[in-house]
Design an enzyme around this catalytic site. Structure first.
Site, mmCIF file in Angstrom:
data_model
loop_
_atom_site.group_PDB
_atom_site.id
_atom_site.type_symbol
_atom_site.label_atom_id
_atom_site.label_comp_id
_atom_site.label_asym_id
_atom_site.label_seq_id
_atom_site.Cartn_x
_atom_site.Cartn_y
_atom_site.Cartn_z
ATOM 1 N N GLY A 170 -8.298 -8.806 14.740
ATOM 2 C CA GLY A 170 -7.233 -9.768 14.453
ATOM 3 C C GLY A 170 -5.889 -9.083 14.403
ATOM 4 O O GLY A 170 -5.804 -7.886 14.123
ATOM 5 N N GLN A 196 2.870 -8.046 12.019
ATOM 6 C CA GLN A 196 2.538 -6.644 12.298
ATOM 7 C C GLN A 196 3.255 -6.088 13.528
ATOM 8 O O GLN A 196 3.359 -4.883 13.690
ATOM 9 C CB GLN A 196 1.023 -6.489 12.491
ATOM 10 C CG GLN A 196 0.223 -6.785 11.247
ATOM 11 C CD GLN A 196 -1.254 -6.672 11.528
ATOM 12 O OE1 GLN A 196 -1.885 -7.621 11.978
ATOM 13 N NE2 GLN A 196 -1.826 -5.493 11.302
ATOM 14 N N CYS A 231 -7.199 -2.426 8.631
ATOM 15 C CA CYS A 231 -5.991 -3.106 9.077
ATOM 16 C C CYS A 231 -5.235 -2.161 10.000
ATOM 17 O O CYS A 231 -5.073 -0.981 9.681
ATOM 18 C CB CYS A 231 -5.129 -3.454 7.864
ATOM 19 S SG CYS A 231 -3.579 -4.255 8.307
ATOM 20 N N LEU A 232 -4.785 -2.682 11.140
ATOM 21 C CA LEU A 232 -4.048 -1.834 12.083
ATOM 22 C C LEU A 232 -2.742 -1.324 11.474
ATOM 23 O O LEU A 232 -2.207 -0.313 11.928
ATOM 24 C CB LEU A 232 -3.761 -2.606 13.376
ATOM 25 C CG LEU A 232 -4.993 -3.017 14.197
ATOM 26 C CD1 LEU A 232 -4.580 -3.880 15.377
ATOM 27 C CD2 LEU A 232 -5.779 -1.802 14.664
ATOM 28 N N HIS A 246 -7.164 -12.453 5.616
ATOM 29 C CA HIS A 246 -6.400 -11.214 5.788
ATOM 30 C C HIS A 246 -5.158 -11.444 6.655
ATOM 31 O O HIS A 246 -4.063 -11.000 6.314
ATOM 32 C CB HIS A 246 -7.344 -10.171 6.416
ATOM 33 C CG HIS A 246 -6.734 -8.853 6.746
ATOM 34 N ND1 HIS A 246 -7.190 -7.666 6.208
ATOM 35 C CD2 HIS A 246 -5.712 -8.509 7.570
ATOM 36 C CE1 HIS A 246 -6.452 -6.663 6.679
ATOM 37 N NE2 HIS A 246 -5.560 -7.146 7.520
ATOM 38 N N GLU A 247 -5.346 -12.163 7.757
ATOM 39 C CA GLU A 247 -4.223 -12.358 8.696
ATOM 40 C C GLU A 247 -3.184 -13.334 8.141
ATOM 41 O O GLU A 247 -1.992 -13.136 8.334
ATOM 42 C CB GLU A 247 -4.721 -12.837 10.068
ATOM 43 C CG GLU A 247 -5.739 -11.933 10.766
ATOM 44 C CD GLU A 247 -5.288 -10.491 10.941
ATOM 45 O OE1 GLU A 247 -4.079 -10.205 10.920
ATOM 46 O OE2 GLU A 247 -6.168 -9.618 11.078
ATOM 47 N N HIS A 292 -0.893 -11.553 5.938
ATOM 48 C CA HIS A 292 0.179 -10.851 6.667
ATOM 49 C C HIS A 292 1.393 -11.764 6.866
ATOM 50 O O HIS A 292 2.531 -11.341 6.701
ATOM 51 C CB HIS A 292 -0.298 -10.403 8.051
ATOM 52 C CG HIS A 292 -1.014 -9.080 8.067
ATOM 53 N ND1 HIS A 292 -0.454 -7.915 7.607
ATOM 54 C CD2 HIS A 292 -2.246 -8.742 8.526
ATOM 55 C CE1 HIS A 292 -1.309 -6.912 7.779
ATOM 56 N NE2 HIS A 292 -2.411 -7.393 8.330
#
Ligand code: NI
Length: 168
Positions: A46, A51, A92-93, A134-135, A138
């Site tokens: 994702g 991000q 997480c990226l 999670h997304e 963000h």
């Protein structure tokens, strides 16, 4: 299409609260395609627009083996279907190299618009439910490190800052 640079914690831009999307124009389609390519390139399941320093409410995901079934969520929201907290090891990226156990709702119903503005709903559990929460975090300027103890969070921050300095 282009691979976009990903912001890394503790970059303050990751704390931006994203704005709703109201126009489904060509620029948005390009942004979506670039984010999908970036997610594939970085091997993420994702990616939230925040991000990649684009502060509008857009998330892409792909859970397929072949990495050819992207799902686009615009202005996503969720309702919790199962309050039972579920523990999952998340990555997480924007927090590269760290995998932490975090509790989130086990089942959520996500409501969003697709890339052309058409509404849809999905009931999710397991990894997908984790990813939805999670997304969307963000997009609200929240990160997985916010669920950890201050001690752990600081340790991650120091390590990432060191790595970022080395690269600069
Ligand atoms: Ni993330």
């Amino acid at each position: 299409m282009a691979v976009l640079p990903i912001l890394e914690y503790p970059d303050p831009r990751l704390r931006t609260v994203a704005e709703p999307i109201t126009e489904f124009n060509d620029a948005l389609q390009t942004q979506i395609d670039d984010m999908i390519e970036t997610m594939y390139e970085e091997n993420g399941v994702g990616l939230a627009a925040t991000q990649v320093d684009f502060h509008y409410r857009l998330v892409v995901m792909d859970f397929s083996e072949e990495r050819n079934e992207p799902i686009v969520f615009i202005n996503p929201e969720f309702d919790v279907l199962d309050e039972e907290p579920n523990e999952f090891q998340e990555g997480c990226l924007s927090v590269p190299g760290f995998y932490e156990h975090i509790y989130r709702a086990a089942k959520v119903r996500v409501k969003a618009l697709d890339r052309h503005g058409k509404p849809f709903e999905m009931d999710t559990d397991e990894l997908m439910a984790v990813c939805v929460q999670h997304e969307i975090d963000h997009l609200d300027g929240k990160l997985m490190v916010d669920y950890l103890s201050p001690l752990k969070r600081n340790r991650i921050k120091t390590k990432l800052q060191k790595a970022q300095k080395k690269r600069a």
